[in-house]
Scaffold this motif. Structure first.
Motif, PDB file in Angstrom:
ATOM      1  N   MET A   1      27.288   9.559  38.283  1.00 31.80           N
ATOM      2  CA  MET A   1      27.688  10.094  36.948  1.00 31.80           C
ATOM      3  C   MET A   1      28.211  11.505  37.278  1.00 31.80           C
ATOM      4  SD  MET A   1      25.024  11.082  33.893  1.00 31.80           S
ATOM      5  CE  MET A   1      25.592  11.986  32.508  1.00 31.80           C
ATOM      6  N   ILE A   2      29.296  11.698  36.520  1.00 30.58           N
ATOM      7  CA  ILE A   2      29.859  13.050  36.651  1.00 30.58           C
ATOM      8  C   ILE A   2      29.202  14.167  36.104  1.00 30.58           C
ATOM      9  CG2 ILE A   2      31.932  14.326  35.921  1.00 30.58           C
ATOM     10  CD1 ILE A   2      33.378  11.494  35.869  1.00 30.58           C
ATOM     11  N   THR A   3      28.986  15.349  36.733  1.00 31.75           N
ATOM     12  CA  THR A   3      28.143  16.350  36.184  1.00 31.75           C
ATOM     13  C   THR A   3      28.959  17.236  35.333  1.00 31.75           C
ATOM     14  OG1 THR A   3      28.552  17.668  38.202  1.00 31.75           O
ATOM     15  CG2 THR A   3      26.640  16.208  38.175  1.00 31.75           C
ATOM     16  N   SER A   4      28.411  17.854  34.498  1.00 33.28           N
ATOM     17  CA  SER A   4      28.805  18.825  33.555  1.00 33.28           C
ATOM     18  C   SER A   4      27.946  19.799  32.793  1.00 33.28           C
ATOM     19  CB  SER A   4      29.775  18.380  32.290  1.00 33.28           C
ATOM     20  OG  SER A   4      28.906  17.591  31.362  1.00 33.28           O
ATOM     21  N   ASP A   5      28.295  21.153  32.431  1.00 29.47           N
ATOM     22  CA  ASP A   5      27.390  21.736  31.775  1.00 29.47           C
ATOM     23  C   ASP A   5      27.930  22.493  30.392  1.00 29.47           C
ATOM     24  OD1 ASP A   5      29.481  23.494  32.806  1.00 29.47           O
ATOM     25  OD2 ASP A   5      28.179  24.108  34.370  1.00 29.47           O
ATOM     26  N   THR A   6      29.023  22.094  30.056  1.00 27.74           N
ATOM     27  CA  THR A   6      29.570  22.685  28.790  1.00 27.74           C
ATOM     28  C   THR A   6      30.064  21.709  28.018  1.00 27.74           C
ATOM     29  OG1 THR A   6      31.646  23.342  29.690  1.00 27.74           O
ATOM     30  CG2 THR A   6      29.649  25.073  29.570  1.00 27.74           C
ATOM     31  N   ASP A   7      30.585  21.799  26.710  1.00 28.53           N
ATOM     32  CA  ASP A   7      31.395  21.122  25.878  1.00 28.53           C
ATOM     33  C   ASP A   7      32.798  21.460  26.190  1.00 28.53           C
ATOM     34  OD1 ASP A   7      29.259  19.562  24.977  1.00 28.53           O
ATOM     35  OD2 ASP A   7      29.149  20.705  23.296  1.00 28.53           O
ATOM     36  N   VAL A   8      33.768  20.439  25.907  1.00 26.73           N
ATOM     37  CA  VAL A   8      35.233  20.559  26.131  1.00 26.73           C
ATOM     38  C   VAL A   8      36.010  20.205  24.799  1.00 26.73           C
ATOM     39  CG1 VAL A   8      37.327  20.094  27.404  1.00 26.73           C
ATOM     40  CG2 VAL A   8      35.353  20.146  28.496  1.00 26.73           C
ATOM     41  N   ARG A   9      36.687  21.291  24.484  1.00 23.65           N
ATOM     42  CA  ARG A   9      37.492  20.921  23.099  1.00 23.65           C
ATOM     43  C   ARG A   9      38.632  20.088  23.322  1.00 23.65           C
ATOM     44  NH1 ARG A   9      37.977  27.010  20.914  1.00 23.65           N
ATOM     45  NH2 ARG A   9      38.632  25.743  18.940  1.00 23.65           N
ATOM     46  N   THR A  10      38.633  18.989  22.352  1.00 21.41           N
ATOM     47  CA  THR A  10      40.116  18.195  22.846  1.00 21.41           C
ATOM     48  C   THR A  10      40.851  18.331  21.494  1.00 21.41           C
ATOM     49  OG1 THR A  10      38.697  16.366  21.739  1.00 21.41           O
ATOM     50  CG2 THR A  10      38.651  16.596  24.017  1.00 21.41           C
ATOM     51  N   GLY A  11      41.755  17.741  21.609  1.00 23.37           N
ATOM     52  CA  GLY A  11      42.914  17.493  20.327  1.00 23.37           C
ATOM     53  C   GLY A  11      44.228  17.815  20.678  1.00 23.37           C
ATOM     54  N   SER A  12      44.374  18.690  21.492  1.00 25.78           N
ATOM     55  CA  SER A  12      45.958  19.029  21.769  1.00 25.78           C
ATOM     56  C   SER A  12      46.438  17.998  22.676  1.00 25.78           C
ATOM     57  CB  SER A  12      46.006  20.359  22.524  1.00 25.78           C
ATOM     58  OG  SER A  12      45.066  20.593  23.503  1.00 25.78           O
ATOM     59  N   ASP A  13      47.851  18.081  22.897  1.00 27.77           N
ATOM     60  CA  ASP A  13      48.551  17.225  23.898  1.00 27.77           C
ATOM     61  C   ASP A  13      48.209  17.645  25.284  1.00 27.77           C
ATOM     62  OD1 ASP A  13      49.020  15.403  21.860  1.00 27.77           O
ATOM     63  OD2 ASP A  13      51.176  16.361  21.302  1.00 27.77           O
ATOM     64  N   ALA A  14      47.983  16.952  26.043  1.00 26.26           N
ATOM     65  CA  ALA A  14      47.737  17.477  27.707  1.00 26.26           C
ATOM     66  C   ALA A  14      49.235  17.201  28.197  1.00 26.26           C
ATOM     67  CB  ALA A  14      46.898  16.576  28.223  1.00 26.26           C
ATOM     68  N   LEU A  15      50.138  16.157  27.730  1.00 32.63           N
ATOM     69  CA  LEU A  15      51.317  15.807  28.252  1.00 32.63           C
ATOM     70  C   LEU A  15      52.103  15.202  27.188  1.00 32.63           C
ATOM     71  CD1 LEU A  15      53.101  14.920  30.905  1.00 32.63           C
ATOM     72  CD2 LEU A  15      52.053  12.972  30.886  1.00 32.63           C
ATOM     73  N   ARG A  16      53.369  15.581  27.223  1.00 29.11           N
ATOM     74  CA  ARG A  16      54.455  15.184  26.123  1.00 29.11           C
ATOM     75  C   ARG A  16      55.748  14.877  26.966  1.00 29.11           C
ATOM     76  NH1 ARG A  16      55.397  14.898  20.953  1.00 29.11           N
ATOM     77  NH2 ARG A  16      53.490  15.866  20.470  1.00 29.11           N
ATOM     78  N   LEU A 204      35.026   1.772  35.385  1.00 24.32           N
ATOM     79  CA  LEU A 204      35.156   2.237  33.987  1.00 24.32           C
ATOM     80  C   LEU A 204      34.052   3.039  33.548  1.00 24.32           C
ATOM     81  CD1 LEU A 204      35.795  -1.261  32.504  1.00 24.32           C
ATOM     82  CD2 LEU A 204      37.595   0.355  33.550  1.00 24.32           C
ATOM     83  N   THR A 205      32.657   3.136  33.966  1.00 24.33           N
ATOM     84  CA  THR A 205      31.928   3.934  33.494  1.00 24.33           C
ATOM     85  C   THR A 205      32.019   5.329  34.016  1.00 24.33           C
ATOM     86  OG1 THR A 205      30.144   2.278  33.595  1.00 24.33           O
ATOM     87  CG2 THR A 205      29.279   4.676  33.572  1.00 24.33           C
ATOM     88  N   SER A 206      32.475   5.339  35.236  1.00 29.48           N
ATOM     89  CA  SER A 206      33.050   6.912  35.715  1.00 29.48           C
ATOM     90  C   SER A 206      34.121   7.385  34.824  1.00 29.48           C
ATOM     91  CB  SER A 206      33.431   6.801  37.011  1.00 29.48           C
ATOM     92  OG  SER A 206      32.308   6.471  37.829  1.00 29.48           O
ATOM     93  N   LEU A 207      35.075   6.566  34.447  1.00 29.76           N
ATOM     94  CA  LEU A 207      36.101   7.156  33.580  1.00 29.76           C
ATOM     95  C   LEU A 207      35.554   7.515  32.294  1.00 29.76           C
ATOM     96  CD1 LEU A 207      39.008   4.585  34.559  1.00 29.76           C
ATOM     97  CD2 LEU A 207      38.614   6.790  35.598  1.00 29.76           C
ATOM     98  N   GLU A 208      34.818   6.797  31.548  1.00 27.68           N
ATOM     99  CA  GLU A 208      34.133   7.113  30.420  1.00 27.68           C
ATOM    100  C   GLU A 208      33.525   8.372  30.518  1.00 27.68           C
ATOM    101  OE1 GLU A 208      33.277   2.847  28.478  1.00 27.68           O
ATOM    102  OE2 GLU A 208      31.969   3.626  29.963  1.00 27.68           O
ATOM    103  N   GLU A 209      32.858   8.651  31.501  1.00 26.75           N
ATOM    104  CA  GLU A 209      32.101   9.861  31.855  1.00 26.75           C
ATOM    105  C   GLU A 209      32.994  11.129  31.850  1.00 26.75           C
ATOM    106  OE1 GLU A 209      29.424   8.918  34.805  1.00 26.75           O
ATOM    107  OE2 GLU A 209      27.818   8.070  33.575  1.00 26.75           O
ATOM    108  N   LEU A 210      34.170  10.655  32.608  1.00 26.97           N
ATOM    109  CA  LEU A 210      35.176  11.738  32.691  1.00 26.97           C
ATOM    110  C   LEU A 210      35.712  12.138  31.435  1.00 26.97           C
ATOM    111  CD1 LEU A 210      37.147  13.370  34.927  1.00 26.97           C
ATOM    112  CD2 LEU A 210      38.594  11.143  34.961  1.00 26.97           C
ATOM    113  N   LYS A 211      36.251  11.113  30.754  1.00 22.75           N
ATOM    114  CA  LYS A 211      36.508  11.518  29.079  1.00 22.75           C
ATOM    115  C   LYS A 211      35.552  12.290  28.441  1.00 22.75           C
ATOM    116  CE  LYS A 211      36.645   8.586  25.851  1.00 22.75           C
ATOM    117  NZ  LYS A 211      37.029   7.398  24.848  1.00 22.75           N
TER     118      LYS A 211
END
Length: 521
Positions: A1-16, A204-211
């Motif tokens: 499982m990918i570890t984390s300690d804070t929430d990340v704000r999403t919504g902007s474009d990472a790549l255009r 797939l589970t790792s990618l879901e946790e990455l997201k």
């Protein structure tokens, strides 16, 4: 499982990407492609072989230079074009390709790290193995990979190799936890193509946790079920053009396939007529090998026999033994009622048994050679006259099989490495089945090919069986067995434990049979 300690704000474009084109020798592989990749989401990049996906990825990686007029923005910053691999990496782009790019003969640690990082500053002395292993172990821990940095990559199973490759993409991040993932864009090109179905869930589970931890992913795959499960956005290329850019939530698997192909695929199914009544072509009794434990089987003329089972069940070993690529420890085989004990694939081919191996690019095709050379490879005696190769006869023979097996483009002089995966596979099948014989062995014949090529190969196999060829099909894709096979054998840890026929050959029942055996371990 990918570890984390804070929430990340999403919504902007990472790549255009805007107005991206790429031309090779007057042919446009990409034609004014524009789309955005939202931050903190998984964007599926789909398209049939030859649609331009790989070209787009190589432009992002700095391998290809785009045509003038393109614009690329990463994290709100306009990037100078063309990029180089270094500038792409510095901009936060991380890539995991289908072959993962790990060296089997090296340890995980040596595959990971630049050695200069672990020397004392300004010296040329030995590296610190302790520091190197600590660095790699910390990166592996982020992805919950429980393996020692000193393990040889060649000892890892395919799933672990893929996970290690994914972890390596983040090896040089100084931040820990979520910050290491949120600032980058990871591009995965068919990461599950070579994995059995039951092993895909780990990736797939790792990618879901990455997201969930703020990671942004561009996911390339031919497996629409995976795309439906994990992706938020769907981007589809066809003939180098963008044909779809939309949310995936309201789309079904069939909707996705129809957008990729440009039409709905009609799946032809063979009517269930019970077992075929042809003569027994290939039989095996008590076959034992590294994994196999006393396997018996018979396949008849015109029959398609499936072989299924969980990872490690012995499917591929059975194919190798029948094809003469591996000798059994014990047991007896017969071909057309006579003893059959091939000591090499050449011996098996001479007897009438041909094989399409699982690893197309490593074992099935010689990529630097032409389509003609790949089709006639191992069959050159067919095209000799007075001890010399008759080039015209060879070319005509190749053209006949190119037409028969619908290889595109129909150019025998074209390098096979320049063909799409589906057409490469059709060349390999043409070589195996186009020169006569009595039995055809197929190991994962549609692995890594698009939906249309998969259907075309299935139709080819049906036609070969209808002409009287005995076919044995080993696969991890239960859908391949449905409507194609007359019988399906279930292997579990090297033993034959079940058989499905008739209406029992459906994805749900086959999955249940395999799962029941695995659960009984």
């Amino acid at each position: 499982m990918i570890t984390s300690d804070t929430d990340v704000r999403t919504g902007s474009d990472a790549l255009r990407i805007e107005n991206l084109s790429k031309t090779f020798s007057g042919q446009r592989a990409l034609n004014e492609v524009s789309f955005a990749v939202p931050r903190g989401k998984i964007t599926a990049l789909l398209g049939m072989n030859g649609s331009g996906k790989s070209t787009l990825i190589k432009v992002l990686a700095g391998v290809y230079q785009p045509d003038p007029g393109a614009a690329l923005t990463i994290g709100g910053t306009a990037m100078p074009l063309p990029m180089t691999p270094r500038t792409a990496h510095e901009a936060g782009l991380r890539f995991l390709h289908q072959d993962v790019g790990l060296v089997d003969s090296l340890t995980i640690a040596d595959n990971f790290a630049f050695v200069d990082r672990f020397r004392a500053p300004g010296t040329f002395g030995p590296i610190s193995k302790r520091r190197q292993h600590e660095h790699v172990a910390a990166t592996l821990e982020k992805f919950a990979i429980s393996v020692h940095p000193g393990a040889l990559v060649g000892s890892l199973n395919p799933t672990l190799r893929t996970m290690v490759g994914l972890a390596r993409a983040f090896q040089d991040e100084e931040e820990s936890g979520v910050q290491a993932f949120a600032k980058n864009i990871v591009v995965l090109d068919e990461p599950t193509a070579s994995l059995p179905v039951e092993e895909v869930d780990t990736i797939l589970t790792s990618l879901e946790e990455l997201k969930a931890n703020g990671g942004t992913v561009i996911y390339v795959s031919h497996r629409t079920e995976e795309v439906k499960r994990i992706a938020d956005q769907l981007v589809i290329l066809r003939d180098g053009k963008l044909v779809a850019d939309e949310p995936i939530a309201e789309l079904g698997v069939d909707d996705i396939v129809s957008r990729v192909v440009g039409k709905r695929l009609e799946k032809t199914r063979i009517p269930r007529r019970g077992l075929r009544e042809g003569d027994v072509v290939l039989a095996a009794q008590g076959i034992t090998g590294r994994r196999l434990r006393g396997v018996d089987l018979k396949v008849r003329s015109g029959e398609i026999l499936g072989v299924a089972g969980l990872v490690g069940c012995g499917r591929s070993e059975l194919i190798r033994i029948l094809a003469g690529a591996q000798s059994p420890s014990s047991g007896h085989m017969e071909l057309a009622g006579k003893s059959y004990a091939p000591d090499s694939p050449a011996t098996a081919i001479a007897a009438g048994v041909s094989c399409v191996p699982q690893e197309r690019r490593r074992e099935g095709a010689v990529l630097p050679m032409s389509v003609r050379e790949n089709i006639t490879l191992g069959r050159l005696k067919t095209f000799t006259r007075n001890g010399a190769l008759d080039g015209r006869k060879e070319r005509n023979g190749a053209l006949r099989l190119i037409e028969q097996f619908s290889v595109k483009p129909a150019d025998p002089s074209r390098l096979i490495g320049l063909l799409s995966g589906g057409n490469q596979q059709k060349v390999v099948v043409a070589r195996a089945a186009g020169f006569g014989g009595t039995a055809l062995l197929l190991d994962e014949p549609t692995q890594g090919v698009d939906a249309l090529a998969k259907q075309e190969i299935a139709n080819i196999v049906r036609g070969l069986a209808a002409d009287g060829l005995a076919v044995i099909l080993a696969s991890t894709d239960f859908e391949e067995f449905v409507g194609l096979c007359d019988r399906v054998l279930i292997l579990d840890r090297g033993r034959l434990v079940a058989e499905a026929t008739g209406e029992d050959i459906n994805e749900e029942h086959l999955a249940l049979l395999c799962a029941q055996q695995g659960a009984a371990a």
